[in-house]
Enzyme design. Structure first.
Site, PDB file in Angstrom:
ATOM      1  N   GLY A   1       0.734  -1.205  -0.114  1.00 17.10           N
ATOM      2  CA  GLY A   1       0.116   0.038  -0.033  1.00 17.10           C
ATOM      3  C   GLY A   1       0.844   1.060  -0.065  1.00 17.10           C
TER       4      GLY A   1
ATOM      5  N   ARG B   1      -0.061   5.553  -1.808  1.00 15.94           N
ATOM      6  CA  ARG B   1      -0.634   6.814  -1.310  1.00 15.94           C
ATOM      7  C   ARG B   1      -0.478   6.989   0.260  1.00 15.94           C
ATOM      8  NH1 ARG B   1      -6.196   5.738  -0.982  1.00 15.94           N
ATOM      9  NH2 ARG B   1      -6.428   3.698  -2.042  1.00 15.94           N
TER      10      ARG B   1
ATOM     11  N   ASP C   1      -2.664  -8.026  -4.849  1.00 17.91           N
ATOM     12  CA  ASP C   1      -3.855  -8.051  -4.154  1.00 17.91           C
ATOM     13  C   ASP C   1      -3.164  -8.688  -2.786  1.00 17.91           C
ATOM     14  OD1 ASP C   1      -5.743  -8.449  -2.209  1.00 17.91           O
ATOM     15  OD2 ASP C   1      -6.939  -9.428  -3.572  1.00 17.91           O
TER      16      ASP C   1
ATOM     17  N   SER D   1      -3.199  -0.242  14.334  1.00 17.00           N
ATOM     18  CA  SER D   1      -4.131   1.237  14.759  1.00 17.00           C
ATOM     19  C   SER D   1      -4.283   1.445  16.028  1.00 17.00           C
ATOM     20  CB  SER D   1      -5.556   1.021  14.000  1.00 17.00           C
ATOM     21  OG  SER D   1      -6.375   2.069  14.384  1.00 17.00           O
TER      22      SER D   1
ATOM     23  N   TYR E   1     -13.291  -3.298  12.328  1.00 13.25           N
ATOM     24  CA  TYR E   1     -12.030  -2.820  11.800  1.00 13.25           C
ATOM     25  C   TYR E   1     -10.959  -2.923  13.022  1.00 13.25           C
ATOM     26  CZ  TYR E   1      -8.155   0.819  10.706  1.00 13.25           C
ATOM     27  OH  TYR E   1      -7.011   1.289  10.579  1.00 13.25           O
TER      28      TYR E   1
HETATM   29  P1  NAP Z   1      -5.193   4.875   2.339  1.00 12.00           P
HETATM   30  O1  NAP Z   1      -4.582   6.442   2.083  1.00 12.00           O
HETATM   31  O2  NAP Z   1      -6.706   4.376   2.027  1.00 12.00           O
HETATM   32  O3  NAP Z   1      -4.240   4.062   1.345  1.00 12.00           O
HETATM   33  C1  NAP Z   1      -4.275   2.531   1.594  1.00 12.00           C
HETATM   34  C2  NAP Z   1      -3.402   1.820   0.705  1.00 12.00           C
HETATM   35  O4  NAP Z   1      -3.415   0.435   0.850  1.00 12.00           O
HETATM   36  C3  NAP Z   1      -3.414   2.283  -0.782  1.00 12.00           C
HETATM   37  O5  NAP Z   1      -1.906   2.251  -1.104  1.00 12.00           O
HETATM   38  C4  NAP Z   1      -4.125   1.201  -1.511  1.00 12.00           C
HETATM   39  O6  NAP Z   1      -3.674   0.760  -2.885  1.00 12.00           O
HETATM   40  C5  NAP Z   1      -3.455  -0.090  -0.568  1.00 12.00           C
HETATM   41  N1  NAP Z   1      -4.296  -1.373  -0.489  1.00 12.00           N
HETATM   42  C6  NAP Z   1      -5.627  -1.404  -0.047  1.00 12.00           C
HETATM   43  N2  NAP Z   1      -6.051  -2.795  -0.486  1.00 12.00           N
HETATM   44  C7  NAP Z   1      -4.934  -3.229  -0.751  1.00 12.00           C
HETATM   45  C8  NAP Z   1      -4.787  -4.769  -0.970  1.00 12.00           C
HETATM   46  N3  NAP Z   1      -5.753  -5.770  -1.109  1.00 12.00           N
HETATM   47  N4  NAP Z   1      -3.509  -5.206  -1.598  1.00 12.00           N
HETATM   48  C9  NAP Z   1      -2.677  -4.244  -1.918  1.00 12.00           C
HETATM   49  N5  NAP Z   1      -2.871  -2.762  -1.451  1.00 12.00           N
HETATM   50  C10 NAP Z   1      -3.944  -2.449  -0.922  1.00 12.00           C
HETATM   51  O7  NAP Z   1      -4.689   4.285   3.895  1.00 12.00           O
HETATM   52  P2  NAP Z   1      -3.919   4.977   4.872  1.00 12.00           P
HETATM   53  O8  NAP Z   1      -4.558   5.681   5.695  1.00 12.00           O
HETATM   54  O9  NAP Z   1      -2.849   5.389   4.245  1.00 12.00           O
HETATM   55  O10 NAP Z   1      -3.811   3.693   5.743  1.00 12.00           O
HETATM   56  C11 NAP Z   1      -2.317   2.940   5.582  1.00 12.00           C
HETATM   57  C12 NAP Z   1      -2.560   1.869   6.939  1.00 12.00           C
HETATM   58  O11 NAP Z   1      -2.571   2.524   8.030  1.00 12.00           O
HETATM   59  C13 NAP Z   1      -3.697   1.115   7.021  1.00 12.00           C
HETATM   60  O12 NAP Z   1      -3.284  -0.148   7.382  1.00 12.00           O
HETATM   61  C14 NAP Z   1      -4.696   1.575   7.839  1.00 12.00           C
HETATM   62  O13 NAP Z   1      -5.539   0.659   8.433  1.00 12.00           O
HETATM   63  C15 NAP Z   1      -3.645   2.116   8.903  1.00 12.00           C
HETATM   64  N6  NAP Z   1      -4.228   3.273   9.709  1.00 12.00           N
HETATM   65  C16 NAP Z   1      -4.750   4.406   9.239  1.00 12.00           C
HETATM   66  C17 NAP Z   1      -5.101   5.360   9.878  1.00 12.00           C
HETATM   67  C18 NAP Z   1      -5.634   6.685   9.485  1.00 12.00           C
HETATM   68  O14 NAP Z   1      -6.089   7.634  10.269  1.00 12.00           O
HETATM   69  N7  NAP Z   1      -5.230   7.099   8.127  1.00 12.00           N
HETATM   70  C19 NAP Z   1      -5.134   5.206  11.420  1.00 12.00           C
HETATM   71  C20 NAP Z   1      -4.772   4.149  11.973  1.00 12.00           C
HETATM   72  C21 NAP Z   1      -4.191   3.063  11.241  1.00 12.00           C
HETATM   73  P3  NAP Z   1      -4.307   1.505  -4.038  1.00 12.00           P
HETATM   74  O15 NAP Z   1      -3.828   3.009  -4.065  1.00 12.00           O
HETATM   75  O16 NAP Z   1      -3.799   0.899  -5.186  1.00 12.00           O
HETATM   76  O17 NAP Z   1      -5.897   1.690  -3.868  1.00 12.00           O
END
Ligand code: NAP
Length: 258
Positions: free
Chosen positions: A12, A15, A63, A142, A156
């Site tokens: 991932g 972005r 994936d 998280s 989640y």
């Molecule tokens: P995001 O902006 O939605 O980005 C998600 C990333 O995961 C994208 O690069 C997406 O690829 C990739 N992805 C999704 N499904 C996938 C799959 N099946 N196989 C491979 N890649 C996949 O999310 P984020 O906020 O940066 O989150 C990153 C991590 O931090 C996650 O594990 C999330 O649970 C955790 N987190 C986030 C927050 C928050 O507040 N943002 C808080 C706690 C934890 P594409 O671009 O190709 O779709």
């Protein structure tokens, strides 16, 4: 340049938090493979950022929920950059749902991505690290995993709780081979995951309400999380494994029960 000569794979990485992690590891000298699910253009933008920092990089679609696709990704990264020394299990998705109303198909998709993704990638990359006698695995969980706030994130949170259990067990199995396994628990961080699909007004209100509950008075930026991941991949954390590092600005509305 502590990570010069190393190869990192960030799932991932196209972005959000993953992109910031790719940049941080490149800044520390690592070459970086950028995994993505569907947004090839975003992944190529991350690749360009890493190359601007003088490191090698390649985008690789897979994936993480598919064991076969992850195996193919491992082979592809091995050919283009070399076997990964560092794996950041960052790919994740969030579907809202409570105990009373959650959608089973959405829960299964989350479980597949957030939990099985960590398993598949770690299983595929660990043998190369064992051969090298050195490795770093960082799992992105998280703060939801150990606390209660943000209604609608119960299922989640279940997936992220499983990531913490996996972190401990992976550390137990892999640390004797020179592979440190740790988890980072981000709090609310400004990415599409939590802000996508909302109006400017809704985003503003959400950011203000979360910032007001944080001891540091703001919400997180992807770079805040990437810095912690960078530390766990660097030699400075050589004596740490099986640990959980929370980066949430000191949220006051979370009951952590531990
Ligand atoms: P995001 O902006 O939605 O980005 C998600 C990333 O995961 C994208 O690069 C997406 O690829 C990739 N992805 C999704 N499904 C996938 C799959 N099946 N196989 C491979 N890649 C996949 O999310 P984020 O906020 O940066 O989150 C990153 C991590 O931090 C996650 O594990 C999330 O649970 C955790 N987190 C986030 C927050 C928050 O507040 N943002 C808080 C706690 C934890 P594409 O671009 O190709 O779709």
């Amino acid at each position: 340049m502590d990570l010069k000569g190393k190869v990192a794979l960030v799932t991932g990485g196209s972005r959000g938090i993953g992109r910031a992690i790719c940049e941080e590891l490149a800044r520390q000298g690592s070459d970086v493979a950028v995994n993505f699910a569907s947004r090839a253009r975003a992944a190529e933008e991350t690749v360009a950022l890493v190359r601007t920092l003088g490191r090698r990089s390649a985008a690789v679609r897979a994936d993480v929920g598919s064991r076969e696709e992850v195996r193919r990704m491992a082979a592809e990264v091995g050919c283009s950059l070399g076997p990964p020394d560092i794996l950041v299990n960052n790919a994740g998705i969030l579907h809202a749902g409570t105990l009373l109303d959650y959608d089973n198909a959405e829960f299964e998709t989350m479980w597949r991505t957030n939990v099985k993704g960590v398993l598949h990638c770690s299983q595929a990359m660990a043998p190369g690290m064992i051969d090298a006698g050195w490795g770093r695995i960082v799992n992105i969980a998280s703060n939801a995993a150990i606390g209660t706030a943000m209604p609608g994130t119960t299922l989640y949170a279940v997936t992220k709780g499983a990531v913490l259990t996996l972190t401990k067990r992976m550390a137990f199995e892999l640390s004797p081979h020179g592979i440190a396994v740790n988890a980072v628990l981000p709090g609310f961080t400004k990415t599409e995951m939590v802000l996508g699909g909302k109006s400017d007004h809704e985003v503003q209100r959400l950011l203000e309400s979360v910032a007001a509950k944080s001891l540091v008075g703001r919400t997180g930026d992807p770079e805040d999380i990437a810095a912690v991941v960078g530390f766990l991949c660097s030699p400075s954390s050589a004596f740490m494994t099986g640990q959980f590092l929370m980066a949430d600005g000191g949220r006051q509305d979370y009951l952590t029960h531990v």
